[in-house]
Design an enzyme around this catalytic site. Sequence first.
Site, PDB file in Angstrom:
ATOM      1  N   GLU A 125       9.858 -11.162 -22.162  1.00  0.00           N
ATOM      2  CA  GLU A 125       8.987 -10.006 -21.957  1.00  0.00           C
ATOM      3  C   GLU A 125       8.237  -9.632 -23.227  1.00  0.00           C
ATOM      4  O   GLU A 125       7.073  -9.220 -23.168  1.00  0.00           O
ATOM      5  CB  GLU A 125       9.803  -8.808 -21.442  1.00  0.00           C
ATOM      6  N   PRO A 180      -5.903  -1.910   4.845  1.00  0.00           N
ATOM      7  CA  PRO A 180      -5.012  -0.854   5.374  1.00  0.00           C
ATOM      8  C   PRO A 180      -4.731   0.207   4.321  1.00  0.00           C
ATOM      9  O   PRO A 180      -4.570  -0.084   3.138  1.00  0.00           O
ATOM     10  CB  PRO A 180      -3.734  -1.628   5.750  1.00  0.00           C
TER      11      PRO A 180
END
Length: 679
Positions: A456, A235
């Site tokens: 992180e 899509p």
Amino acid sequence: MEKKPGKKPQQDPEEENDLSMSRVLRNVLIWIGILVGLIVIGVMMTGPQAQEWPLTYNEYLATVKSGNIEYAKITKTQLNDFEFHAQLKSTITLNRDGKLVQNVKAVRTKLGVVDSSTETFWKENGISWTYEDGDSPWWITIVQFLPWVLLLLAFFFITRRMQIGAGGTKGIFSFGKSRARLLTEGNTQVTFIDVAGADEAKEELKEIIDFLRDPGKFTRLGGKIPRGVLLLGPPGTGKTLLARAVAGEAAVPFFTISGADFVEMFVGVGASRVRDLFEQAKKHAPCIVFIDEIDAVGRHRGAGLGGGHDEREQTLNQLLVEMDGFEQNSGVIIIAATNRPDVLDPALLRPGRFDRQVVVDRPDLNGRIGILKVHTRKVPTAKDVDLEVIAKGTPGMSGADLANLVNEAALLAARRSSQDVRMFDFENAKDKVLMGVERKSMVMSVKEKETTAYHEIGHALAGKLLPGSDAVHKVTIIPRGRALGVTSYLPSEEMHTMSRDQLITRLVTLLAGRAAEKVVFSQQNTGAANDLERATLIAKKMVCEFGMSDIIGPVRYASQHDEVFLGREISQPRDHSEETARSIDSEVRRIIIEAEHKAEQLMRDNIELLHNLSKALIEREILSSEELDTLISGSELPPFVKDVEALRSKIKNSSAPSAEPKPQSETDTNADGLALSPS
């Protein structure tokens, strides 16, 4: 293709129906106005009449006997009784409800029967009378019929509206007529210039258009016109846009319809609409018929539990016959689009029906750059905007995703009351699209913020130090969406295949955040759930699909999970033994554990660097790739800019293509990229 000047585009049938209905309604209102005017004129021409006062029967007898009646008029009513209307010689006074009514000159009363005795009574009292017709005036008759006329007009109006709603003006039950729209030159403004990132598909469709314009060029060597082209792809990759571009480029009639428009609640309607569509197409041949979302009508026959839906299968059978049956559809080319080719019936995909299957996949780097150029043509961009940098940071995005990114950047720039869109806006738009809106209302504790920072930085440090890893683009601990922090990567090149070493490096990078927490805090938390999920998926594919395990060997054991309602079996036998399943689980576990040990060792070997980078991230909340390189090299970062206005001024004066806004905690700045490692 050149547009012919002065050519009036064909009007939509629904618009024509609305215009015709408005004209009919206007004419009806005009005639009603004329009729009302005639009634008013007729009433005025009758002139004013004296008011007649009703008398009781006793008052009537007294008035007759008094000899005060000059003359009388006898009329017969619709109830077959008689009314006595009398004009008096001199005025009288009547008592009505306790009030005196003076100067009464005309009276009336009702008489049940008028016979010879009644007439004798009138003669004896010197009354002259006449019998007159009691019919109502002509305008009263018209008024009586007016409600029926209005009712018929309302019925006519409702019927016409139902005809339009049923799909045309050929009858209220015209369900079997095709709902395809015919597009001609001037109906669409989209051409191949507006399509980027799908060069192969454009070439295939250009050949179809050239064939329709000059068939002799191809048929002189014995070639045959293609029957159909099936556009396949995920899509948002531009399948419908390609069809619109074909409509804009082709000099032939172009019919467009959706697959869902064929199927209706009544049995046989879908097949009837297919027949009607091809009948119209044959009349306009050579022409192109575009069926969008063909999987709505072309699903595998007999799929699901208990067989298929008869109405849908009848529609598909009729479509198969029309595309390649006994009667040849010369000059009619079918273009269909779907993002579910796995559910289509095999008879629909064979040569002779869809001769060509064109894959419209997600664009590569050059395709994304072209798509961004198309969507930024009407967007005023600043000099610091580098579309190549944006394209590199959006791998895997479709054309619709990139169009949405450009639109979000324009909206963010408008929110800042800026005159153009800057790289700063594109970075924020990319963060918003990929990770969600910044959660400014979320307050993290000091301990949680510290844990997230180490997590992180573990990802970022592994990405910087491990060879073959994707380049780290940005790391942040500002919460966005469901992630407390994000490390984003900017791939240096498009990769279509990956080696075993690259997959191991990716596993180590994914598990480095958890390893950093384990090394620094000697504990694990729930923030690494997404990392473990993705690492397990990669390791399982290495063992079961890619043959990258020495113990399992080059054998594919990937399980097939087909849906029941796609025509597959309810259950499938396992294609390997229990012993092999235990070996697969053992290998997956071994690969992940080894990658985690490598990540932990990497964190221990660079523990000082891990602390320094985490401290800087806690202070600034965002670190760019350049800032990470500066800290890793041992240099100091410039002072942290906390003032928002000073930061924006600095960004505004910057003209470097890869300029990054200095991190701060109050604006919408955040990490970007597609390869995410949310904590």
